[in-house]
Design a protein around this motif. Structure first.
Motif, short mmCIF file in Angstrom:
data_model
loop_
_atom_site.label_atom_id
_atom_site.label_comp_id
_atom_site.label_asym_id
_atom_site.label_seq_id
_atom_site.Cartn_x
_atom_site.Cartn_y
_atom_site.Cartn_z
N ARG A 49 -8.93 1.66 5.81
CA ARG A 49 -8.20 2.72 5.13
C ARG A 49 -9.07 3.45 4.12
O ARG A 49 -8.95 4.67 3.94
CB ARG A 49 -6.96 2.14 4.46
CG ARG A 49 -5.93 1.60 5.45
CD ARG A 49 -4.71 1.07 4.74
NE ARG A 49 -3.73 0.54 5.69
CZ ARG A 49 -2.55 0.06 5.35
NH1 ARG A 49 -2.18 0.04 4.07
NH2 ARG A 49 -1.71 -0.39 6.28
N THR A 50 -9.93 2.71 3.45
CA THR A 50 -10.84 3.36 2.50
C THR A 50 -11.77 4.33 3.21
O THR A 50 -12.02 5.45 2.71
CB THR A 50 -11.67 2.30 1.76
OG1 THR A 50 -10.79 1.41 1.06
CG2 THR A 50 -12.61 2.95 0.76
N VAL A 51 -12.29 3.94 4.37
CA VAL A 51 -13.15 4.84 5.13
C VAL A 51 -12.40 6.10 5.53
O VAL A 51 -12.92 7.22 5.45
CB VAL A 51 -13.70 4.11 6.38
CG1 VAL A 51 -14.42 5.10 7.30
CG2 VAL A 51 -14.67 3.01 5.97
N LEU A 52 -11.15 5.94 5.95
CA LEU A 52 -10.35 7.10 6.33
C LEU A 52 -10.13 8.02 5.14
O LEU A 52 -10.23 9.25 5.25
CB LEU A 52 -9.00 6.63 6.89
CG LEU A 52 -9.04 5.98 8.28
CD1 LEU A 52 -7.66 5.43 8.63
CD2 LEU A 52 -9.51 6.96 9.33
N LEU A 53 -9.82 7.45 3.98
CA LEU A 53 -9.59 8.26 2.78
C LEU A 53 -10.87 8.99 2.37
O LEU A 53 -10.82 10.14 1.92
CB LEU A 53 -9.07 7.38 1.65
CG LEU A 53 -7.65 6.83 1.83
CD1 LEU A 53 -7.29 5.90 0.68
CD2 LEU A 53 -6.63 7.97 1.93
N ILE A 54 -12.00 8.32 2.49
CA ILE A 54 -13.28 8.96 2.15
C ILE A 54 -13.51 10.18 3.04
O ILE A 54 -13.92 11.25 2.56
CB ILE A 54 -14.44 7.97 2.28
CG1 ILE A 54 -14.37 6.92 1.17
CG2 ILE A 54 -15.78 8.69 2.23
CD1 ILE A 54 -15.39 5.82 1.30
#
Length: 256
Positions: A49-54
């Protein structure tokens, strides 16, 4: 930029990033499409999810900067026409500068040149000859305009070069977890492999979808910046010629 223009730019940037924002679809959408973005978000862990938000931040920032810089460059090219129509036909530099928009970089350069010429005599700056002093002052103002035009381009270059690798990292991480889950379940059927692996590959597609506009926008803005800066430098050079050749500047103690 006015508040209305800023709001419209932000709205346009958000609209262009709607495909990326689809990661946050509710669980009902994930059930309707078990292999879609909603499933990728709901089934992903903290790192995924962090990668997607980035990548969402990269995408929104890319479109925002592209729109802002394009409008800024368009205003400069519009100011070029205003300079040719109002500044050069004027009887003197001060009158010509007063007819330019206060937000115009050409108005800023003209005011800088006038101030440098008027406040040259009778000060420590008099130790520098007038042509050199006006050239230094105008060059500083041109550098200031250049720095403003180049603002944000570093972000586009960074996004264009790093977002594919960010997406690839998300893909590798997703495949790792998919294979781990398959190993625990002890089954490697197509329905158990296609879903997790396909969702992981979406990360790569999103990374490429973020990088391509950033690279294209960067190249386009750099090319347009070169044309705008050529106009600014030519204006500064012509202005200096007038300041040292035909402009009678006032002394620093002349009442205004």
């Amino acid at each position: 930029m006015t508040r209305q223009h800023r709001n419209s730019v932000i709205a346009a940037a958000l609209l262009t990033a709607l495909p990326a924002l689809a990661y946050a679809t509710p669980a009902a959408a994930a059930e309707a499409n078990p292999y879609g973005l909603g499933a990728l978000w709901s089934n992903g862990d903290f790192i995924a999810r962090t990668v997607l938000l980035i990548m969402v931040v990269m995408s929104v920032g890319t479109w925002y900067i592209m729109i802002i810089k394009f409008l800024e460059q368009a205003r400069i090219f519009k100011d070029v026409k205003e300079v040719k129509a109002k500044f050069w036909p004027a009887s003197d530099i001060r009158q010509g500068a007063s007819q330019l928009d206060t937000a115009s970089p050409f108005r800023y350069i003209a005011d800088t040149g006038i101030k440098a010429a008027e406040h040259h005599e009778g000060t420590m700056q008099e130790t520098i000859d007038l042509p050199s002093w006006t050239a230094l002052s105008l060059q500083r103002s041109v550098d200031f305009v250049q720095n403003r035009l180049q603002g944000g381009l570093a972000f586009l270059g960074t996004v264009g070069s790093t977002s594919p690798f960010v997406g690839l990292f998300g893909t590798v991480w997703g495949i790792y977890h998919a294979l781990t889950a398959i190993g625990i379940a002890g089954q490697a059927s197509i329905d158990k492999v296609a879903g997790p692996v396909g969702e992981s590959l979406i990360m790569t597609a999103i990374g490429l979808g973020t990088a391509v506009p950033a690279v294209l926008g960067y190249n386009m803005l750099v090319r347009r910046n070169k044309g705008a800066l050529d106009e600014v430098r030519n204006f500064a050079a012509d202005l200096q010629s007038i300041l040292i050749g035909g402009y009678r500047h006032e002394t620093h103690d002349t009442p205004k």
